[in-house]
Write a protein that holds these residues in place. Structure first.
Motif, mmCIF file in Angstrom:
data_model
loop_
_atom_site.group_PDB
_atom_site.id
_atom_site.type_symbol
_atom_site.label_atom_id
_atom_site.label_comp_id
_atom_site.label_asym_id
_atom_site.label_seq_id
_atom_site.Cartn_x
_atom_site.Cartn_y
_atom_site.Cartn_z
ATOM 1 N N GLN A 32 17.202 58.720 -0.876
ATOM 2 C CA GLN A 32 16.918 60.142 -0.663
ATOM 3 C C GLN A 32 15.568 60.287 0.024
ATOM 4 O O GLN A 32 14.603 59.587 -0.322
ATOM 5 N N TYR A 33 15.496 61.243 0.967
ATOM 6 C CA TYR A 33 14.314 61.389 1.827
ATOM 7 C C TYR A 33 14.098 62.851 2.131
ATOM 8 O O TYR A 33 14.955 63.427 2.817
ATOM 9 N N PRO A 34 13.063 63.520 1.588
ATOM 10 C CA PRO A 34 12.145 63.014 0.565
ATOM 11 C C PRO A 34 12.908 62.716 -0.729
ATOM 12 O O PRO A 34 13.971 63.299 -0.961
ATOM 13 N N SER A 35 12.332 61.874 -1.573
ATOM 14 C CA SER A 35 13.039 61.460 -2.785
ATOM 15 C C SER A 35 13.108 62.625 -3.764
ATOM 16 O O SER A 35 12.431 63.643 -3.592
ATOM 17 N N ALA A 36 13.934 62.439 -4.806
ATOM 18 C CA ALA A 36 14.124 63.516 -5.785
ATOM 19 C C ALA A 36 12.802 63.935 -6.404
ATOM 20 O O ALA A 36 12.610 65.099 -6.749
ATOM 21 N N SER A 37 11.857 63.003 -6.541
ATOM 22 C CA SER A 37 10.576 63.377 -7.139
ATOM 23 C C SER A 37 9.531 63.676 -6.074
ATOM 24 O O SER A 37 8.354 63.791 -6.368
ATOM 25 N N GLY A 38 9.975 63.797 -4.819
ATOM 26 C CA GLY A 38 9.113 64.357 -3.795
ATOM 27 C C GLY A 38 8.459 63.379 -2.841
ATOM 28 O O GLY A 38 7.794 63.797 -1.887
ATOM 29 N N GLU A 39 8.612 62.093 -3.053
ATOM 30 C CA GLU A 39 7.933 61.124 -2.211
ATOM 31 C C GLU A 39 8.513 61.105 -0.796
ATOM 32 O O GLU A 39 9.729 61.150 -0.604
ATOM 33 N N VAL A 40 7.616 61.046 0.192
ATOM 34 C CA VAL A 40 8.046 60.908 1.582
ATOM 35 C C VAL A 40 7.677 59.499 2.033
ATOM 36 O O VAL A 40 6.502 59.182 2.204
ATOM 37 N N ARG A 41 8.669 58.672 2.175
ATOM 38 C CA ARG A 41 8.407 57.265 2.443
ATOM 39 C C ARG A 41 8.980 56.916 3.818
ATOM 40 O O ARG A 41 10.038 57.421 4.194
ATOM 41 N N ASP A 42 8.267 56.065 4.535
ATOM 42 C CA ASP A 42 8.792 55.591 5.819
ATOM 43 C C ASP A 42 9.958 54.653 5.537
ATOM 44 O O ASP A 42 9.768 53.527 5.076
ATOM 45 N N LEU A 43 11.151 55.132 5.829
ATOM 46 C CA LEU A 43 12.349 54.352 5.503
ATOM 47 C C LEU A 43 12.682 53.313 6.572
ATOM 48 O O LEU A 43 13.542 52.458 6.349
ATOM 49 N N ALA A 44 12.013 53.399 7.734
ATOM 50 C CA ALA A 44 12.432 52.544 8.858
ATOM 51 C C ALA A 44 12.508 51.065 8.483
ATOM 52 O O ALA A 44 13.528 50.416 8.770
ATOM 53 N N PRO A 45 11.493 50.498 7.822
ATOM 54 C CA PRO A 45 11.588 49.074 7.495
ATOM 55 C C PRO A 45 12.759 48.776 6.551
ATOM 56 O O PRO A 45 13.463 47.774 6.744
ATOM 57 N N LEU A 46 12.987 49.661 5.586
ATOM 58 C CA LEU A 46 14.090 49.432 4.635
ATOM 59 C C LEU A 46 15.434 49.503 5.339
ATOM 60 O O LEU A 46 16.318 48.670 5.113
ATOM 61 N N LEU A 47 15.574 50.515 6.213
ATOM 62 C CA LEU A 47 16.864 50.704 6.859
ATOM 63 C C LEU A 47 17.143 49.586 7.863
ATOM 64 O O LEU A 47 18.281 49.149 8.014
#
Ligand SMILES: *Cc1c(COP(=O)(O)O)cnc(C)c1O
Length: 964
Positions: free
Chosen positions: A220-235
């Motif tokens: 989830q982006y932003p996550s349910a608890s609000g975090e905005v994480r750069d997903l590019a490396p994970l994806l």
């Protein structure tokens, strides 16, 4: 009736609404009965509904209430709901529906009474609205393709999981990964789906996504608890390991955030609710579903595409998957049928009205207020779980009890995590003043923080919760549509222009068999807009939603009485979803009995396509039961197949009266055969409009049924949704219907996972069905059913000389709909059922259901709401069309140039200076006096479906094609 009761009834006029809902007058009824050679309504019913299933009494419901009384009672219930300030978030946010959209779309029958746009020539307005919605989703998610809505975010995520499995040819894994910071209701629904698809699930921190051998993953982006994480490396790590990825996201955040498509997502899903659609205690709102181009042939739901008409002009229509369930049945990729078209249109219009500039302003303000809140909390030494955010903060190490106490005194709802953390989500409705109050609530009165000072600091420092790598760089909504309608005057005219292209119940009857396009009374619709129904968060504390619970309990009790079941589950938000929920309950029940191996589902060949598709979703093996030449279930075949599969038999899915438009006399026996062989009976309740008050599925053998509240119980079709598909179940299945992880439901097993995002599905449209039943009462409902049957039989009588009626019951009558067979005519003349459907548009009508359940036929369902005047007008049109076909048959008109194959006729046709047709313009466009008096013009000529499917374009057409 005693004299006194009669006097009082007269004084109150309690049953006035019955006469408003039911179209035919007393005189009309007499005329129609006479045409059928019958004396009394009871004669018709006796000859139509088998005596061994007749209810034999009036339903036990309260006396009917007038429109004013019902609204007053509902207002009392609404007052038991308390609208508070919600910062709960978790997928549901405050939003301002622009008033021009509220009045001209949500509250406008021109929009809400339309049907799913299967007939594109008379649906160009809502098709354009839905295309706009797709464009908004594509632009904001950065994906190449989007569909025109799914039911809710959680089911969209579950559909994404299924698509990952189908679309990922490289992975052999049977496991799906879900990040642990997704909304709990999303995980709940995914768990249910995974269990019955036979997938295993792993949940864990998002950063572990690529550490597992899985076929797909959801973050989830932003996550349910609000975090905005750069997903590019994970994806990209996931892609390297052949894992398909799905990102659940939020449209408003994506105004500022880098698009998931840029980050490498294969699928992006989410809820478009906060684009102007009220929370509504859980729904309805439109979920979105976007993919990369390579998945375009397997995307679930409806996709609107661009094609051309017979004049070569741009014309929109639903692209290839349109009839997927009917064509592919148990091999269909999804059972989704009714979706959320009206809400998708509203969300699309919200974006159209605000444009990129307005959306940036809204999202920017939300983010700035969240940043200001974060700065203040940091200065007050409160720790935040994440150092990034868009609109949501998670406070850790706080005294949640104290905060809760202060929040209650301010009428404020926050999100309380199980571990004692507190979550706060801001939204479009949040003001600086609200943030000041939040400081009081979170920190106590002595905090000494000043919002204006904090804001100055935030602006001066350029503070932001969005990491640099996650900042959006690309433009969006650059298409002219999203830049033209900034003033209310322009917007009003745009909405009206689109509305005028569409044919709805505001123009004429829509005689769609199986779809029950009846009156959606204004009184029923009004409460939907009331703030005390519209503005409630589905996870609001129980004591704030007491009115909702009472209304839902009362509606459930009505429906239990109407169906003869013991318990009702109000969770599924479409008929197909109800089928799924019912089959899940059957499988859970059988598993609990040690009979979990039972997996054969008998389905008659006449079934709606969603039946086999739903059966496939719970891994049942579909065994088709044949129908005899009269359209009835072949009882010998049923018995043979039930016995053959007796050790594996799980269920049968029956529609009653059948989709062939007859009350089969052997339904009791059919149910008994299945029960005797160890199976459960699912009765598809889409045709409940022929049963209410006369017979009950729970009495003649059903164990479970769904009800399409958007057919029988007056929720409007909205141009393809919303809907509600609650299921009635017998007591033994009651513990196995879906529960909800956030707001548990009484009387249901805790471990029975959810099928919808919200506990009561699309709760805010339930007052419609409540009001309908309340205003009709037992007698009104029974009379409605009788009139629906009378109207259908009258049509069959009037049309039988022109068109053969395909199926009839034992005594020669039909149920509430009838099928006319076009195949012999087609063989003789070359004119097809589609030509008739299109020609009806010239006469101002929507076509009946085409080629379902039998190819080459039309299925006509008038409903009780149509008067004899309108029914005669329709029959006159059909008979006139039959005469036109005769002129083709006789050779007077060539097969390739006649008013049928050239239909529908547009204003462009009439203006054509080179009129090369063997009939005149008058006949083309004004074939009857009624049409001359009030002409509805199809916006485009016949649409070329094949062209549009060959080169699929699902975005707004280029500017050149857009000059209208
Ligand atoms: C409409 C219909 C359904 C599906 O209902 P949705 O609400 O569109 O999902 C299922 N069966 C029959 C017979 C129907 O007419």
């Amino acid at each position: 009736m005693s004299l006194e009761t009669r006097r009082l009834a007269e004084l109150a006029d309690h049953d006035a609404f019955i006469k408003r809902h039911n179209g035919p007058s007393q005189d009309d009824v007499a005329t129609m009965l006479k045409a059928l050679n019958m004396q009394h309504m009871e004669d018709l019913i006796e000859q139509t509904v088998p005596s061994d299933i007749r209810l034999g009494r009036e339903l036990a419901l309260d006396d009917p209430r007038s429109e004013a009384e019902a609204l007053e009672y509902l207002a009392q219930l609404a007052r038991q709901n308390r609208v508070t300030k919600s910062y709960i978030g978790q997928g549901y946010y405050g939003t301002h529906m622009p008033a021009v959209i509220q009045r001209n779309v949500l509250e406008n029958p021109g929009w809400y009474t339309a049907y799913t746009p299967y007939q594109p020539e008379i649906s160009q307005g809502r098709l354009e609205g839905l295309l706009n919605f797709q464009q908004v989703v594509m632009d904001l998610t950065g994906m190449e393709l989007a569909n025109a809505s799914l039911l809710d975010e959680a089911t969209a995520a579950a559909e994404a999981m299924a698509l990952c499995k189908r679309g990922n040819k490289r992975s052999k894994s049977n496991v799906f990964f879900v990040a642990d910071d997704v909304f709990p209701q999303t995980l709940d629904v995914i768990k249910t789906r995974a269990e019955f698809f036979g997938f295993d699930l792993i949940t864990g921190p998002a950063e572990e996504l690529a550490n597992h051998d899985v076929f797909g993953a959801l973050v989830q982006y932003p996550s349910a608890s609000g975090e905005v994480r750069d997903l590019a490396p994970l994806l990209s790590a996931a892609a390297e390991r052949n894992i398909m990825t799905c990102v659940a996201s939020d449209l408003l955040s994506l105004v500022l955030l880098k698009e998931p498509g840029q980050l490498g997502a294969d699928i992006v899903v989410g809820n478009s609710q906060r684009f102007g659609v009220p929370m509504g205690f859980g729904g309805p709102h439109a979920a979105f579903f976007a993919t990369s181009d390579k998945l375009k042939r397997s995307i679930p739901g409806r996709i609107i595409g661009v094609s051309k008409d017979s004049r070569g002009n741009t014309a929109l229509r639903m692209a290839m998957q349109t009839r997927e369930q009917h064509i592919r049945r148990e091999k269909a990729t999804s059972n989704i049928c009714t979706a959320q078209a009206l809400l998708a249109n509203i969300a699309g219009f919200y974006a159209t009205y605000h444009g990129a500039e307005g959306l940036r302003k809204i999202a920017g303000r939300v983010h700035r207020l969240a940043t200001l809140l974060a700065e203040g909390l940091k200065q007050a030494s409160v720790s935040l779980a994440h150092d990034s955010w868009f609109d949501t903060l998670r406070l850790t190490g706080v005294d949640a009890g104290k905060i809760h106490g202060r929040a209650m005194t301010h009428d404020i709802n926050l999100h309380y995590f199980a571990n004692g953390d507190v979550g706060i989500s801001l939204d479009e409705t949040t003001t600086a003043h609200d943030v000041a109050t939040l400081f009081d609530v979170l920190l106590g009165d002595e905090h000494g923080l000043a919002v204006a000072v904090l804001d100055e600091q935030v602006v001066a420092n350029g503070a932001s919760g969005i990491p640099a790598a996650c900042q959006r760089e690309s433009d969006f909504l650059s298409h002219p549509t999203f830049n033209r309608y900034r003033s209310e005057t322009e917007m009003l005219r745009y909405l009206k222009r689109l509305e005028n292209k569409d044919l709805s119940l505001a123009h004429a009857m829509i005689p769609l068999g199986s779809c029950t396009m009846k009156l959606n009374a204004t009184s029923e619709m009004i409460p939907v807009s009331w703030p005390s129904f519209a503005h409630l968060h589905p996870f609001a504390p129980r004591d704030q939603v007491a009115g909702y619970h009472q209304m839902i309990d009362e509606l459930s009790a009505f429906l239990v009485e109407v169906t003869g079941y013991d318990h009702l589950s109000m969770q599924p938000n479409s008929g197909a979803q109800g089928e799924y929920a019912g089959l899940v309950a059957i499988r859970r029940y059988q598993a609990a009995q040690g009979e979990g191996h039972r997996d054969v589902c008998l389905i008659p060949s006449s079934a709606h396509g969603t039946n086999p598709a739903s059966a496939a979703m719970v891994q049942m093996k579909v065994v088709v039961v044949e129908c005899d030449q009269n359209g009835n279930i072949d009882m010998a075949d049923l018995r043979a197949k039930a016995e053959q599969h007796r050790d594996q038999l799980s269920a049968i899915m029956l529609t009653y009266p059948s989709t062939h438009g007859v009350f089969e006399t052997s339904v009791r026996e059919a149910c008994k055969i299945v029960h005797d062989n160890g199976g459960q009976v699912y009765i598809d309740g889409a045709n409940m409009n022929a049963q209410v008050g006369l017979t009950r599925p729970g009495d003649f053998g059903g164990d479970v049924s769904h009800l399409n509240l958007h057919k029988t119980f007056c929720i409007p079709h909205g141009g393809g949704g919303p809907g509600m598909g609650p299921i009635g179940v017998k007591a033994h299945l009651a513990p196995y219907v879906s529960n909800h992880v956030v707001t548990p439901i009484n009387g249901v097993n805790a471990e029975s996972g959810a099928v919808s995002a919200a506990a009561f599905g699309s709760a805010s449209i339930l007052p419609i069905s409540w009001a309908y039943i309340k205003m009709m009462g037992a007698r009104g409902l029974r009379e409605a059913t009788e009139l629906a049957i009378l109207n259908a039989n009258y049509i069959a009588k009037r049309l039988e000389a022109a068109f053969p009626i395909l199926y009839r019951g034992q005594n020669g009558t039909v149920a509430h709909e009838c099928i006319i067979d076009i195949r012999p005519l087609k063989a003789a003349s070359g004119i097809s059922e589609e030509d008739i459907a299109k020609r009806l548009m010239d006469y101002g009508f929507h076509a009946p259901t085409m080629s379902f359940p039998v190819p080459g036929t039309l299925m006509i369902e008038p409903t009780e709401s149509e008067s004899l005047y309108e029914i005669d007008r329709f029959c006159d049109a059909m008979i006139a069309i039959r005469d036109e076909i005769a002129r083709v048959e006789s050779g007077e008109w060539p097969l390739d140039n006649n008013p049928l194959v050239n239909a529908p006729h547009t204003q462009a046709d009439l203006m054509d200076s080179d009129w090369q047709r063997p009939y005149d313009r008058q006949l083309a466009a004004f074939p009857t006096a009624a049409v001359q008096a009030a002409k509805y013009w199809p916006a485009v000529n016949r649409v070329d479906n094949v062209f549009g499917d060959r080169q699929l374009i699902c975005s707004c057409p280029s500017i050149d094609e857009y000059r209208n």
